[in-house]
Design an enzyme around this catalytic site. Structure first.
Site, PDB file in Angstrom:
ATOM      1  N   ASP A  96      -2.178  13.536  32.169  1.00  0.00           N
ATOM      2  CA  ASP A  96      -0.686  13.957  32.530  1.00  0.00           C
ATOM      3  C   ASP A  96      -0.064  12.919  31.289  1.00  0.00           C
ATOM      4  O   ASP A  96      -0.160  11.959  31.606  1.00  0.00           O
ATOM      5  CB  ASP A  96      -0.389  13.852  33.766  1.00  0.00           C
ATOM      6  CG  ASP A  96       1.096  14.111  33.952  1.00  0.00           C
ATOM      7  OD1 ASP A  96       1.482  15.292  33.728  1.00  0.00           O
ATOM      8  OD2 ASP A  96       1.958  13.044  34.172  1.00  0.00           O
TER       9      ASP A  96
ATOM     10  N   GLU B  34      -2.330  15.615  27.816  1.00  0.00           N
ATOM     11  CA  GLU B  34      -1.077  16.610  27.540  1.00  0.00           C
ATOM     12  C   GLU B  34      -0.167  15.461  26.625  1.00  0.00           C
ATOM     13  O   GLU B  34      -0.034  14.310  26.675  1.00  0.00           O
ATOM     14  CB  GLU B  34      -0.307  16.436  28.785  1.00  0.00           C
ATOM     15  CG  GLU B  34       1.136  16.905  28.530  1.00  0.00           C
ATOM     16  CD  GLU B  34       1.953  16.894  30.003  1.00  0.00           C
ATOM     17  OE1 GLU B  34       2.486  18.239  30.487  1.00  0.00           O
ATOM     18  OE2 GLU B  34       1.837  15.990  30.760  1.00  0.00           O
TER      19      GLU B  34
END
Length: 762
Positions: free
Chosen positions: A348, A384
């Site tokens: 993330d 990401e």
């Protein structure tokens, strides 16, 4: 009596006679190891016993305590200066969770005592002296892991063969009628045969689990009766979230789940949140890292160490340039791989983990450490590639062996199919693996993880049914969530009975998911899109642990047509009155069949599982180019056609012969040639099928506008119809077609002068 112990390994480790405790707190004056009674709470008679760790080596406090074993509840307390102006926030009144705890017990209670500062002043010099122990989660000593070793039977699926499926452990099975009620929403529920059968029936090769590290909900959510459902608020990097366990042993249950999925040939990837923690901003609670050594673990503002440098939007940013943090993250990753059998990770806001003081750095300490680690560099690594800081959008910038969530793919497909913008070249590059983004660094097409929908944003049914977000239930005045969804409601906002609008939505949804699964790169599906799952227009359902987020499985078996339609929720399974939103695009019983059929086609067609980027070019007397782009009239595209600002219809011939790679035995790979037709707008059009030397005839395998797709998986051998090269083929609006190109390899490829015709590489 506590003894000196060892500075390694970090954490609390049981050796059969006692525990070795090792804690990184380089700036602390002392660290206490605190053990609690069976309930983990202080009692009137004490209930907590503190042991001062006797030794410090290289910033690691350590000691050995005989007689402590598995099941013991414990915490830490760190002594040192409370001086926010220097970034120091030690406060021994605050019980701290061991960063290496492999099991967590107890709930977070947002009592004022959880804060390290005197009420209202996180920047002042006065620490709060109330004991936080009754209100914070604690660690639990664990013994050796038990049960089948999930690392022993890894599927080891090649990147080129991978199909990702993003899901939420709790929401995926919370309403599943085939899963026993006590297992719904748990690790054991995800391993249930009814669930595994659905995954196998679709054909996905890997599940990507939303965060399963132990996490808590933010104070503001708890005060308003909501929770952090997604779990992007990590408290413990080693512990499986206890709220997803059907048993009292989350570690064993998680490990058994992974073993079961591995037995079915399905890999397990984790969405991991190392960029920030649940401690939030300087106004947040003191729970773990902040109290152990604030400036060793977090990025603080150089000119004002009282404040955090926040590029995550969550209040703090973990300092991944610190060797202590690099070790913590790498140790966590190794534990999940080696002990719990995980096959890879999606990081993330990965840009936040690769920042130097001057911005993104591909050779950042953490990325270098992972790449240099023999174990970690061998699993699937997905970034990401963005955060919220300056220069945070870094799609294409991560080094090998990283793959990336390709936000450009998502945005391009949404723009083109919603009728906004999108050039021919842009669509061409996206569906061929985004060579313009990834090839320059020597990476392969699988560096691009392609997706149209993910947990963040509209699910597919809502993407074709809403222009605006409808997040009122989140309690933030509909201000949260992305305002630009690149979506289209096709003429009405939300559910409608208008047959024309429902047809347009159904066709667009089919075309989007078909384009995704036919594109080079690694496709990622959002769980429930194949079932018509809707969130009722909510594009930020992070705090909706209810039917807004849970999958609406049909009654009976997992693949009965009609999922997502009114009444699909099983009575008595959810909370009273909680029925999942109906599919606003209208029921489409063939949608799951379409997805499974496309995955089956992808598995059997090497040309769709690219191991090299396309080269394009013009045909030669000996071979066809690996890709040729055509106009609607059957002529090869010119440079002007390729650079057209809008896509009317895109036709590509993918040559199955002469592929540039071999199989494991060194045999050249070859397969059938395919003709792909992508028609994103609503007007019906006619396409002329290319002639010699590309084919003499074509088998129509798929027309996504067809009313009945029930037989699609069988059409790989039984075409819907056969057409001659040069034939005119009617194409309905918002449609994808697949045709098998036949006869091209049997022709004499003396093509002569190609003039100014241009076949772009894409």
């Amino acid at each position: 009596m506590i003894r000196p112990g060892s500075a390694s390994p970090l954490g609390v480790w049981w050796d059969g006679a006692g525990v070795n405790v090792a804690v990184v707190a380089p700036g602390a004056d002392a660290v206490d190891f605190c053990v609690f009674d069976d309930h983990g709470l202080p009692t009137a008679s004490g209930g907590e016993t503190r042991y001062r760790l006797p030794e410090r080596d290289g910033g690691v406090w350590h000691g050995y305590l005989p007689g402590v074993g598995p099941g013991q509840v414990y915490g830490l307390r760190a002594h040192g200066p409370y001086a926010p102006g220097r970034g120091e926030r030690y406060n021994p009144a605050k019980l701290l969770l061991d960063p290496y705890a492999r099991r967590v017990t107890g709930n977070f209670v947002p009592d004022p005592a959880v804060h390290g500062y005197v009420a209202g002043d996180p920047y002042g010099q006065d620490p709060d002296d109330r004991d936080s122990a009754p209100y914070v989660p604690k660690g639990v000593v664990t013994g050796p892991v038990t049960g089948p070793d999930p690392a022993a039977n890894r599927p080891r699926t090649a990147w080129a063969d991978t199909i990702l499926y993003e899901l939420h452990v709790r929401g995926f099975t919370r309403l599943h009628p085939g899963v026993p009620e006590k297992l719904r929403g748990t690790y054991a529920g995800l391993a249930h045969p009814a669930v595994v059968d659905h995954l196998l029936r679709i054909g996905v090769t890997a599940v990507e689990l939303l965060p399963v590290h132990a996490h808590i909900s933010e104070t503001t959510l708890l005060e308003h009766g909501r929770s952090n459902y997604w779990g992007y608020n990590t408290l413990a990097f080693f512990a499986p979230h206890p709220g997803y366990a059907a048993t009292d042993d989350p570690v064993a249950e998680f490990r058994a789940m992974v073993a079961t999925l591995h037995d079915a040939g399905i890999e397990v990837l984790l969405d991991v949140v190392y960029n920030h923690t649940a401690e939030g901003s300087e106004r947040g609670p003191t729970l773990s890292l902040r109290g152990l050594d604030n400036i060793a673990y977090y990025r603080v503002e150089p000119n004002d160490p009282r404040r955090y440098r926040d590029v995550t939007g969550c209040g703090n940013t973990v300092d991944a340039t610190s060797p202590h943090v690099v070790r913590l993250i790498c140790d966590s990753l190794r534990y999940w791989v080696a002990e719990l059998g995980v096959d890879g990770f999606r990081f993330d806001l990965a840009t936040a983990l690769a920042r130097s003081p001057d911005g993104f750095e591909p050779a950042a300490p953490l990325l270098t450490a992972i790449q240099a680690d023999p174990l970690l560099s061998s699993v699937k690594l997905i970034a990401e590639p963005w955060d919220l800081g300056w220069g945070g959008y870094q799609v294409g910038a991560f080094p090998a062996p990283w793959a990336e969530w390709n936000g450009r793919f998502r945005d391009t497909l949404r723009d083109i199919f919603s009728g906004r913008t999108g050039s021919v070249a842009d669509l061409g590059y996206r569906i061929t693996g985004s060579s313009d983004i990834y090839e320059h660094s020597g990476r392969r097409p699988w560096a691009s993880v392609n997706f149209v929908t993910a947990h963040d944003g509209f699910p597919l049914a809502d993407l074709v049914s809403y222009n605006e977000k409808h997040n009122e239930a989140n309690g933030e005045g509909n201000r949260d969530g992305e305002s630009e969804n690149r979506s289209s409601n096709h003429g009405a906002e939300g559910p409608t009975d208008d047959p024309g609008i429902r047809t347009a939505r159904r066709r667009t949804r089919r075309a989007l998911i078909s384009t995704l699964l036919l594109s080079a790169g690694v496709p990622m599906l959002l769980a429930g899109d194949e079932l018509g799952r809707s969130q009722g227009g909510n594009n930020n359902a992070y705090c909706q642990d209810n039917a807004v987020s849970w999958l609406a499985w049909p009654d009976g078996t997992a693949d009965t047509p009609g999922a997502g339609t009114p009444g699909a929720g099983t009575p008595g399974v959810g909370a009273p009155g909680e029925v999942p939103a109906a599919d606003p695009a209208g029921p489409d019983p063939a949608l799951t069949t379409l997805v499974s059929g496309l995955i089956r086609l992808r598995r059997t067609a090497p040309v769709l599982r690219r191991q090299r980027f396309f080269r394009g070019g013009a045909p030669t007397p000996r071979r066809l180019p690996d890709i040729t782009w055509f106009r609607q009239d059957g002529a090869v595209m010119s440079a002007a056609d390729w650079n057209a600002p809008r896509v009317a219809i895109l036709v590509a011939h993918l040559a199955g012969e002469g592929l540039e790679w071999t199989d494991a035995a060194g045999v050249p790979v070859a397969g059938e040639s395919l003709l792909l037709v992508i028609h994103p707008d609503g007007a019906d059009r006619t396409v002329v099928l290319p002639g010699a030397p590309w084919a003499t005839r074509y088998d129509l395998l798929l027309d996504t506008a067809a009313d009945d797709l029930a037989g699609f998986p069988d059409t790989m051998t039984e075409p819907r119809r056969t057409l001659a090269a040069g034939a005119r083929l009617d194409v309905a609006g918002r449609t994808v077609l697949i045709l098998r190109a036949l006869g091209g390899s049997d022709l004499d490829l003396d093509v002569g002068d190609t003039g100014d015709r241009h076949a772009s590489t894409g």
